[in-house]
Scaffold this motif. Structure first.
Motif, PDB file in Angstrom:
ATOM      1  N   ARG A  11       0.831  -1.210   0.000  1.00  0.00           N
ATOM      2  CA  ARG A  11       0.000   0.000   0.000  1.00  0.00           C
ATOM      3  C   ARG A  11       0.862   1.256   0.000  1.00  0.00           C
ATOM      4  O   ARG A  11       0.598   2.207  -0.730  1.00  0.00           O
ATOM      5  CB  ARG A  11      -0.915   0.021   1.223  1.00  0.00           C
ATOM      6  N   LEU A  12       1.883   1.263   0.848  1.00  0.00           N
ATOM      7  CA  LEU A  12       2.765   2.432   0.914  1.00  0.00           C
ATOM      8  C   LEU A  12       3.532   2.598  -0.388  1.00  0.00           C
ATOM      9  O   LEU A  12       3.694   3.722  -0.878  1.00  0.00           O
ATOM     10  CB  LEU A  12       3.722   2.324   2.099  1.00  0.00           C
ATOM     11  N   ALA A  13       3.994   1.503  -0.983  1.00  0.00           N
ATOM     12  CA  ALA A  13       4.701   1.589  -2.265  1.00  0.00           C
ATOM     13  C   ALA A  13       3.782   2.173  -3.345  1.00  0.00           C
ATOM     14  O   ALA A  13       4.223   2.975  -4.171  1.00  0.00           O
ATOM     15  CB  ALA A  13       5.223   0.218  -2.685  1.00  0.00           C
ATOM     16  N   LEU A  14       2.511   1.797  -3.323  1.00  0.00           N
ATOM     17  CA  LEU A  14       1.548   2.372  -4.274  1.00  0.00           C
ATOM     18  C   LEU A  14       1.411   3.876  -4.066  1.00  0.00           C
ATOM     19  O   LEU A  14       1.389   4.652  -5.026  1.00  0.00           O
ATOM     20  CB  LEU A  14       0.171   1.723  -4.097  1.00  0.00           C
ATOM     21  N   THR A  15       1.329   4.285  -2.820  1.00  0.00           N
ATOM     22  CA  THR A  15       1.212   5.711  -2.513  1.00  0.00           C
ATOM     23  C   THR A  15       2.462   6.459  -2.956  1.00  0.00           C
ATOM     24  O   THR A  15       2.373   7.541  -3.557  1.00  0.00           O
ATOM     25  CB  THR A  15       0.961   5.915  -1.007  1.00  0.00           C
ATOM     26  N   HIS A  65      11.548  -0.152  -1.807  1.00  0.00           N
ATOM     27  CA  HIS A  65      12.663  -0.015  -0.864  1.00  0.00           C
ATOM     28  C   HIS A  65      12.334   1.047   0.176  1.00  0.00           C
ATOM     29  O   HIS A  65      12.620   0.872   1.367  1.00  0.00           O
ATOM     30  CB  HIS A  65      13.956   0.324  -1.599  1.00  0.00           C
ATOM     31  N   GLN A  66      11.734   2.150  -0.269  1.00  0.00           N
ATOM     32  CA  GLN A  66      11.340   3.197   0.673  1.00  0.00           C
ATOM     33  C   GLN A  66      10.292   2.672   1.650  1.00  0.00           C
ATOM     34  O   GLN A  66      10.348   2.958   2.848  1.00  0.00           O
ATOM     35  CB  GLN A  66      10.797   4.415  -0.078  1.00  0.00           C
ATOM     36  N   ALA A  67       9.335   1.917   1.138  1.00  0.00           N
ATOM     37  CA  ALA A  67       8.279   1.367   1.988  1.00  0.00           C
ATOM     38  C   ALA A  67       8.854   0.373   3.000  1.00  0.00           C
ATOM     39  O   ALA A  67       8.468   0.379   4.174  1.00  0.00           O
ATOM     40  CB  ALA A  67       7.207   0.702   1.127  1.00  0.00           C
TER      41      ALA A  67
END
Length: 75
Positions: free
Chosen positions: A44-48, A64-66
């Motif tokens: 979900r965070l990667a999608l955002t 990677h950021q997520a």
């Protein structure tokens, strides 16, 4: 709709992580380092992050950021 409202099953079916990210997700899931719910949160965070970056699909960069955010206990 927002990414936060997407069911986990939908995420797992529609969001295909890049190969290296998929391998890492599978590794941490199989070793019990991350629950399926935790993996869904990462997706979900990667999608955002992809939305913010203006790309259609999350790339390794967004994943990677997520992962980094998740490991720091950010959510």
């Amino acid at each position: 709709d927002t990414n936060a409202l997407a069911p986990g099953a939908w995420l797992r079916h529609h969001v295909i992580p890049p190969e290296l990210t998929a391998k890492e997700l599978n590794r941490v899931l199989s070793h019990g380092e991350l629950s399926m719910r935790g993996a869904d949160k990462i997706v979900r965070l990667a999608l955002t992050l992809a939305d913010i970056s203006g790309v259609d699909h999350p790339r390794d960069r967004e994943f990677h950021q997520a992962f980094a955010y998740r490991l720091r206990g950010g959510f």
